[in-house]
Design a protein around this motif. Structure first.
Motif, PDB file in Angstrom:
ATOM      1  N   GLU A 181     -24.018   6.319   5.712  1.00 27.25           N
ATOM      2  CA  GLU A 181     -23.253   7.166   6.203  1.00 27.25           C
ATOM      3  C   GLU A 181     -21.769   6.846   6.503  1.00 27.25           C
ATOM      4  O   GLU A 181     -21.582   5.721   6.937  1.00 27.25           O
ATOM      5  CB  GLU A 181     -23.859   7.738   7.534  1.00 27.25           C
ATOM      6  N   LYS A 182     -20.875   7.588   5.790  1.00 30.59           N
ATOM      7  CA  LYS A 182     -19.455   7.313   6.112  1.00 30.59           C
ATOM      8  C   LYS A 182     -18.748   8.618   6.816  1.00 30.59           C
ATOM      9  O   LYS A 182     -18.859   9.564   6.642  1.00 30.59           O
ATOM     10  CB  LYS A 182     -18.822   7.244   4.490  1.00 30.59           C
ATOM     11  N   ARG A 183     -17.732   8.076   7.663  1.00 32.55           N
ATOM     12  CA  ARG A 183     -17.269   8.992   8.405  1.00 32.55           C
ATOM     13  C   ARG A 183     -15.467   8.637   8.558  1.00 32.55           C
ATOM     14  O   ARG A 183     -15.311   7.398   8.065  1.00 32.55           O
ATOM     15  CB  ARG A 183     -17.776   8.982   9.999  1.00 32.55           C
ATOM     16  N   GLU A 184     -14.903   9.520   9.028  1.00 30.65           N
ATOM     17  CA  GLU A 184     -13.412   9.371   8.876  1.00 30.65           C
ATOM     18  C   GLU A 184     -12.873   9.570  10.223  1.00 30.65           C
ATOM     19  O   GLU A 184     -12.869  10.699  10.800  1.00 30.65           O
ATOM     20  CB  GLU A 184     -12.818  10.200   7.682  1.00 30.65           C
ATOM     21  N   ALA A 185     -12.082   8.788  10.701  1.00 31.55           N
ATOM     22  CA  ALA A 185     -11.323   8.927  11.873  1.00 31.55           C
ATOM     23  C   ALA A 185      -9.996   8.017  11.990  1.00 31.55           C
ATOM     24  O   ALA A 185     -10.069   6.904  11.440  1.00 31.55           O
ATOM     25  CB  ALA A 185     -12.223   8.677  13.250  1.00 31.55           C
ATOM     26  N   PRO A 186      -8.950   8.546  12.588  1.00 29.99           N
ATOM     27  CA  PRO A 186      -7.726   7.633  12.785  1.00 29.99           C
ATOM     28  C   PRO A 186      -8.153   6.322  13.416  1.00 29.99           C
ATOM     29  O   PRO A 186      -9.048   6.403  14.494  1.00 29.99           O
ATOM     30  CB  PRO A 186      -6.827   8.564  13.641  1.00 29.99           C
ATOM     31  N   GLY A 187      -7.174   5.470  13.435  1.00 31.00           N
ATOM     32  CA  GLY A 187      -7.356   4.331  14.453  1.00 31.00           C
ATOM     33  C   GLY A 187      -8.284   2.832  13.401  1.00 31.00           C
ATOM     34  O   GLY A 187      -7.907   2.961  12.332  1.00 31.00           O
ATOM     35  N   SER A 199     -16.989   3.837   9.710  1.00 30.74           N
ATOM     36  CA  SER A 199     -15.907   4.786   9.748  1.00 30.74           C
ATOM     37  C   SER A 199     -14.638   4.145   9.350  1.00 30.74           C
ATOM     38  O   SER A 199     -14.448   3.035   9.562  1.00 30.74           O
ATOM     39  CB  SER A 199     -15.627   5.099  11.242  1.00 30.74           C
ATOM     40  N   LEU A 200     -13.825   4.947   8.739  1.00 27.65           N
ATOM     41  CA  LEU A 200     -12.708   4.570   8.002  1.00 27.65           C
ATOM     42  C   LEU A 200     -11.432   5.435   8.397  1.00 27.65           C
ATOM     43  O   LEU A 200     -11.726   6.746   8.610  1.00 27.65           O
ATOM     44  CB  LEU A 200     -12.518   4.459   6.561  1.00 27.65           C
ATOM     45  N   PRO A 201     -10.205   4.772   8.641  1.00 24.33           N
ATOM     46  CA  PRO A 201      -9.098   5.760   8.818  1.00 24.33           C
ATOM     47  C   PRO A 201      -8.957   6.257   7.574  1.00 24.33           C
ATOM     48  O   PRO A 201      -9.224   5.989   6.484  1.00 24.33           O
ATOM     49  CB  PRO A 201      -8.072   4.897   9.104  1.00 24.33           C
ATOM     50  N   PRO A 202      -8.095   7.665   7.468  1.00 21.81           N
ATOM     51  CA  PRO A 202      -7.669   8.165   6.506  1.00 21.81           C
ATOM     52  C   PRO A 202      -7.031   7.326   5.370  1.00 21.81           C
ATOM     53  O   PRO A 202      -6.307   6.424   5.796  1.00 21.81           O
ATOM     54  CB  PRO A 202      -6.854   9.415   6.887  1.00 21.81           C
ATOM     55  N   SER A 220     -10.880  -2.254  -0.045  1.00 16.73           N
ATOM     56  CA  SER A 220     -11.303  -3.777   0.384  1.00 16.73           C
ATOM     57  C   SER A 220     -11.923  -3.380   1.968  1.00 16.73           C
ATOM     58  O   SER A 220     -12.742  -3.908   2.206  1.00 16.73           O
ATOM     59  CB  SER A 220      -9.914  -4.426   0.477  1.00 16.73           C
ATOM     60  N   THR A 221     -11.238  -2.539   2.635  1.00 13.68           N
ATOM     61  CA  THR A 221     -11.812  -2.338   3.935  1.00 13.68           C
ATOM     62  C   THR A 221     -13.197  -1.520   4.049  1.00 13.68           C
ATOM     63  O   THR A 221     -14.183  -2.001   4.784  1.00 13.68           O
ATOM     64  CB  THR A 221     -10.941  -1.309   4.979  1.00 13.68           C
ATOM     65  N   GLU A 222     -13.368  -0.713   3.045  1.00 12.67           N
ATOM     66  CA  GLU A 222     -14.602   0.031   2.891  1.00 12.67           C
ATOM     67  C   GLU A 222     -15.541  -1.206   2.521  1.00 12.67           C
ATOM     68  O   GLU A 222     -17.116  -1.230   2.816  1.00 12.67           O
ATOM     69  CB  GLU A 222     -14.634   1.046   1.834  1.00 12.67           C
ATOM     70  N   ALA A 223     -15.368  -2.173   1.887  1.00 18.17           N
ATOM     71  CA  ALA A 223     -15.958  -3.105   1.280  1.00 18.17           C
ATOM     72  C   ALA A 223     -16.493  -4.081   2.421  1.00 18.17           C
ATOM     73  O   ALA A 223     -17.978  -4.433   2.503  1.00 18.17           O
ATOM     74  CB  ALA A 223     -15.577  -4.241   0.065  1.00 18.17           C
ATOM     75  N   HIS A 224     -15.550  -4.293   3.259  1.00 17.40           N
ATOM     76  CA  HIS A 224     -16.182  -5.075   4.406  1.00 17.40           C
ATOM     77  C   HIS A 224     -16.936  -4.349   5.486  1.00 17.40           C
ATOM     78  O   HIS A 224     -17.919  -4.832   5.869  1.00 17.40           O
ATOM     79  CB  HIS A 224     -14.660  -5.184   5.278  1.00 17.40           C
ATOM     80  N   GLU A 225     -16.547  -3.100   5.665  1.00 15.13           N
ATOM     81  CA  GLU A 225     -17.505  -2.299   6.779  1.00 15.13           C
ATOM     82  C   GLU A 225     -19.057  -2.229   6.179  1.00 15.13           C
ATOM     83  O   GLU A 225     -20.087  -2.274   6.876  1.00 15.13           O
ATOM     84  CB  GLU A 225     -16.804  -1.018   7.086  1.00 15.13           C
ATOM     85  N   THR A 226     -19.171  -1.855   4.516  1.00 20.46           N
ATOM     86  CA  THR A 226     -20.363  -1.847   4.138  1.00 20.46           C
ATOM     87  C   THR A 226     -20.880  -3.236   4.239  1.00 20.46           C
ATOM     88  O   THR A 226     -22.424  -2.946   4.063  1.00 20.46           O
ATOM     89  CB  THR A 226     -20.211  -0.932   2.846  1.00 20.46           C
ATOM     90  N   GLY A 227     -20.341  -4.145   3.881  1.00 15.68           N
ATOM     91  CA  GLY A 227     -20.720  -5.578   4.126  1.00 15.68           C
ATOM     92  C   GLY A 227     -21.461  -5.541   5.364  1.00 15.68           C
ATOM     93  O   GLY A 227     -22.656  -6.162   5.294  1.00 15.68           O
ATOM     94  N   HIS A 228     -21.017  -5.359   6.562  1.00 11.75           N
ATOM     95  CA  HIS A 228     -21.588  -5.115   7.884  1.00 11.75           C
ATOM     96  C   HIS A 228     -22.886  -4.441   7.719  1.00 11.75           C
ATOM     97  O   HIS A 228     -23.910  -4.829   8.337  1.00 11.75           O
ATOM     98  CB  HIS A 228     -20.771  -4.991   8.947  1.00 11.75           C
ATOM     99  N   ALA A 229     -22.764  -3.237   7.217  1.00 11.37           N
ATOM    100  CA  ALA A 229     -24.029  -2.344   7.078  1.00 11.37           C
ATOM    101  C   ALA A 229     -25.164  -2.904   6.350  1.00 11.37           C
ATOM    102  O   ALA A 229     -26.253  -2.382   6.634  1.00 11.37           O
ATOM    103  CB  ALA A 229     -23.554  -0.875   6.502  1.00 11.37           C
ATOM    104  N   THR A 230     -24.733  -3.717   5.382  1.00 12.67           N
ATOM    105  CA  THR A 230     -25.960  -4.468   4.745  1.00 12.67           C
ATOM    106  C   THR A 230     -26.932  -5.086   5.536  1.00 12.67           C
ATOM    107  O   THR A 230     -28.247  -5.379   5.519  1.00 12.67           O
ATOM    108  CB  THR A 230     -25.504  -5.325   3.644  1.00 12.67           C
TER     109      THR A 230
END
Length: 322
Positions: A181-187, A199-202, A220-230
């Motif tokens: 699951e991917k969400r989007e929010a500022p910050g 969650s990723l910023p726009p 690259s940021t998405e790769a990092h966060e999905t890396g955590h998710a694994t």
């Protein structure tokens, strides 16, 4: 003669490099080379993986080599058509190689896994009988490799970088296929283990960096966060036995995610980018490396597992490296 501890030497080198990183200009040693793809063996064409890939990026950056092609002394000799006969002291060259490591050039070290096994007699505590137990394990042997830039007679291959538009399209499909699951929010960007979402910023909030375009920074940021998710229990289950109130455990997980992002970006043909929030982990990474010479190798190995899990979720057409 004291046997060299290559693992300790590499860890000390990484620690020294991290100590020189400017927290206000956060670029890690491997960021400049990831966009060339994984280091590759010039003879076998196989890609180096895990800590070997990370270390070869570091060696490449330090020496300023133009290419990510590597091979052992013997492999360069064979690649250049060289032939020998005999063994040991009787070994002689019967056909010279057109590729030769230049005089005075030093090799870079990688770890080669060596499967080992033996049988041992052991007492069964339940039955009291002696049984033969088969024990298998892997030991690692240091091997020296040389970059193509160190070889006389070899014309360095300079493959064109993958079309960025194609790489971005592939990245979008790649992450969508993970089923996370991917969400989007500022910050800030983050992964939430309890809810199993990231969650990723726009995308518009990302900017260009010295190593990446704004769009590459996003993925690259998405790769990092999905890396955590694994690490979730439903995937590779890294979190069940970990105490993340412990700073060392958190630093180790962040190192896994950092390595994962590098591997994923190399796989997709995009640049990895520095993360400002990782400046705060510098001190933790340094403490980790100085207290455990195996930490970097273990983190890179787990990152390799994360990449393999991600690739396994892809249709066959997307599972090959860029």
């Amino acid at each position: 003669m004291t046997k060299r501890d290559i693992q300790q030497e590499q860890t000390e080198m990484l620690a020294t490099m991290l100590e020189s990183v400017d927290p206000n200009n956060f670029i890690l040693p491997w960021h400049k080379c990831v966009n060339q793809g994984n280091p590759t063996n010039a003879l076998t064409k196989r890609q180096y993986t895990n800590s070997n890939a990370m270390m070869l990026w570091v060696y490449q950056m330090l020496a300023g080599y133009e290419t990510n092609q590597w091979a052992t002394y013997k492999q360069w000799f064979e690649l250049g058509g060289g032939k020998t006969e005999g063994k040991g002291k009787n070994k002689k060259i019967i056909q010279p190689s057109k590729y030769n490591v230049r005089a005075g050039e030093k090799g870079s070290f990688i770890s080669v896994p060596i499967p080992c096994a033996y049988d041992q007699e052991m007492d069964n505590v339940k039955t009291g009988e002696t049984e033969t137990v088969h024990i298998s394990f892997t030991r690692f042997k240091a091997s020296s490799v040389f970059n193509a830039s160190q070889i006389d007679g070899y014309e360095i291959e300079r493959p064109e970088r993958p079309n960025l538009v194609d790489s971005i399209e592939k990245a979008e499909q790649f992450f969508s296929n993970l089923g996370i699951e991917k969400r989007e929010a500022p910050g800030r960007a983050f992964y939430q283990p309890a809810g199993d979402f990231y969650s990723l910023p726009p995308m518009a909030d990302f900017i260009d960096t010295p190593t990446s375009t704004a769009t590459e920074c996003y993925y690259s940021t998405e790769a990092h966060e999905t890396g955590h998710a694994t690490g979730h229990v439903s995937r590779l289950d890294r979190y069940s036995s970990r105490d993340f109130t412990n700073k060392k455990e958190r630093a180790f997980e962040e190192l896994i995610a950092e390595c994962t992002a590098c591997f994923v970006c190399a796989h997709l043909g995009i640049s990895t980018s520095p993360r400002e929030d990782h400046a705060q982990y510098l001190a933790g990474w340094l403490r980790l490396l100085k207290s455990d010479k195996t930490a970097f190798q273990r983190a890179a190995s787990k990152a390799g597992d994360a990449l393999n899990w991600m690739v396994a979720q892809q249709p066959k057409a997307l599972s090959k490296a860029a």
